[in-house]
Design a protein around this motif. Structure first.
Motif, mmCIF file in Angstrom:
data_model
loop_
_atom_site.group_PDB
_atom_site.id
_atom_site.type_symbol
_atom_site.label_atom_id
_atom_site.label_comp_id
_atom_site.label_asym_id
_atom_site.label_seq_id
_atom_site.Cartn_x
_atom_site.Cartn_y
_atom_site.Cartn_z
ATOM 1 N N THR A 1 25.973 36.632 -9.423
ATOM 2 C CA THR A 1 25.863 35.196 -9.665
ATOM 3 C C THR A 1 26.701 34.485 -8.620
ATOM 4 O O THR A 1 27.815 34.921 -8.312
ATOM 5 N N ASP B 1 16.956 24.749 -13.612
ATOM 6 C CA ASP B 1 17.152 25.125 -15.025
ATOM 7 C C ASP B 1 17.765 23.934 -15.748
ATOM 8 O O ASP B 1 18.859 23.508 -15.413
ATOM 9 N N GLN C 1 30.785 29.386 -8.452
ATOM 10 C CA GLN C 1 30.689 27.934 -8.559
ATOM 11 C C GLN C 1 32.086 27.322 -8.459
ATOM 12 O O GLN C 1 33.029 27.798 -9.088
ATOM 13 N N ASN D 1 24.963 38.763 -15.528
ATOM 14 C CA ASN D 1 24.956 38.934 -14.080
ATOM 15 C C ASN D 1 26.346 38.710 -13.506
ATOM 16 O O ASN D 1 26.511 38.030 -12.494
ATOM 17 N N ARG E 1 21.664 30.715 -3.539
ATOM 18 C CA ARG E 1 21.239 31.559 -4.644
ATOM 19 C C ARG E 1 21.291 33.012 -4.182
ATOM 20 O O ARG E 1 20.629 33.369 -3.230
ATOM 21 N N GLY F 1 28.005 35.109 -16.098
ATOM 22 C CA GLY F 1 26.925 34.619 -15.249
ATOM 23 C C GLY F 1 25.591 35.036 -15.824
ATOM 24 O O GLY F 1 25.424 36.174 -16.273
ATOM 25 N N GLY F 2 24.626 34.095 -15.829
ATOM 26 C CA GLY F 2 23.312 34.365 -16.370
ATOM 27 C C GLY F 2 22.263 34.522 -15.288
ATOM 28 O O GLY F 2 22.534 34.344 -14.105
ATOM 29 N N ALA F 3 21.050 34.816 -15.731
ATOM 30 C CA ALA F 3 19.976 35.129 -14.801
ATOM 31 C C ALA F 3 19.646 33.964 -13.873
ATOM 32 O O ALA F 3 19.282 34.166 -12.720
ATOM 33 N N THR F 4 19.763 32.744 -14.341
ATOM 34 C CA THR F 4 19.412 31.585 -13.510
ATOM 35 C C THR F 4 20.644 30.968 -12.879
ATOM 36 O O THR F 4 20.639 29.798 -12.519
ATOM 37 N N ASN F 5 21.709 31.749 -12.734
ATOM 38 C CA ASN F 5 22.915 31.277 -12.054
ATOM 39 C C ASN F 5 23.803 30.393 -12.918
ATOM 40 O O ASN F 5 24.841 29.975 -12.460
ATOM 41 N N LYS F 6 23.388 30.104 -14.159
ATOM 42 C CA LYS F 6 24.254 29.280 -14.987
ATOM 43 C C LYS F 6 25.379 30.135 -15.559
ATOM 44 O O LYS F 6 25.272 31.352 -15.670
ATOM 45 N N LEU F 7 26.483 29.460 -15.928
ATOM 46 C CA LEU F 7 27.632 30.132 -16.520
ATOM 47 C C LEU F 7 27.706 29.803 -18.006
ATOM 48 O O LEU F 7 27.547 28.647 -18.403
ATOM 49 N N TYR G 1 28.064 20.460 -16.182
ATOM 50 C CA TYR G 1 28.572 20.999 -17.442
ATOM 51 C C TYR G 1 29.235 19.864 -18.214
ATOM 52 O O TYR G 1 29.771 18.925 -17.635
ATOM 53 N N PHE H 1 26.870 24.461 -20.265
ATOM 54 C CA PHE H 1 25.911 24.252 -19.182
ATOM 55 C C PHE H 1 24.883 23.190 -19.574
ATOM 56 O O PHE H 1 24.375 23.182 -20.700
#
Lengths: 118, 109
Positions: free
Chosen positions: A104, A56, A107, B30, A98, B91-97, A35, A45
């Motif tokens: 989620t 991603d 982190q 999420n 995951r 939280g998003g679908a691909t685990n990102k915040l 980040y 992000f």
């Protein structure tokens, strides 16, 4: 139990140089996130990686920025030909795995690398 | 689009209770996280809500309403050391915040 490690903590570069930021995740964590935090702004992000895979990278600038998380060793965020606008705090976070289904992964963040471009 | 809104600054008195609100509009939602960040330091995980309701953890509680796109962080028995920025993140679908800009809380004696 060491947390997320980042180095260097402070990095000064002149315009046009390269910056390499390192991140070692918490023990047992195989997922790494980068980040960026600009002054007076929220965390943004950049990229999400597992060992040897980019999951991603939707937040990564298209040019000059790259990230890797090799099988052995820390994750590296590399910024080529830095410009003044790259000056920011770069935070790495890691998570255990995951999650499948709802939720989620939590982190945990490292102390950050503060990049200053002169 | 992705949007997280929280107040920029709040002030409260030592020993009191403060509630920091957060509204969000994100795709692939999420779960909702709260982090604490002292100046110049790393964000520290406080709480996570994925289902509606209240989660209590000592002096800190967090609430989520998925239908309203709304969360709050409640801090009780405020201490001077609670002066910090409080970051709301979806939280998003691909685990990102996806983070808000943070709420800077000042606790006064």
């Amino acid at each position: 139990n060491a947390g997320v490690m980042q180095n260097p903590r402070h990095l000064v570069r002149r315009r046009g140089q390269e910056a390499r930021l390192r991140c070692s995740p918490m023990k047992g964590h195989s997922h790494v996130y980068w980040y960026r935090q600009l002054p007076e702004e929220g965390l943004k992000f950049m990229v999400y990686l597992q060992k040897e895979n980019i999951i991603d990278e939707s937040g990564m600038p298209k040019e000059r920025f790259s990230a890797e998380f090799p099988k052995e060793g820390p994750s590296i965020l590399r910024i080529q030909q830095v410009v003044r606008g790259d000056s920011a705090a770069y935070f790495c976070a890691s998570s255990e795995r995951r999650q499948t289904g709802l939720g989620t992964d939590t982190q945990y963040f490292g102390p950050g690398t503060r990049l200053t471009v002169l | 689009g992705q949007n997280i809104d929280q107040p920029t600054e709040m002030t409260a008195t030592e020993g009191a209770i403060v509630q920091i609100n957060c509204t969000y509009q994100t795709s692939g939602f999420n779960g909702l996280f709260w982090y604490q960040q002292h100046a110049g330091e790393a964000p520290t995980f406080l709480s996570y809500n994925v289902l509606d309701g209240l989660e209590e953890k000592g002096r800190f509680s967090s609430f989520l309403s998925r239908s309203k796109g709304y969360s709050y962080l409640l801090l009780k028995e405020l201490q001077m050391k609670d002066s910090a920025s409080y970051l709301c993140a979806a939280g998003g679908a691909t685990n990102k915040l996806i983070f808000g800009t943070g709420t800077l809380l000042a606790v006064q004696p």
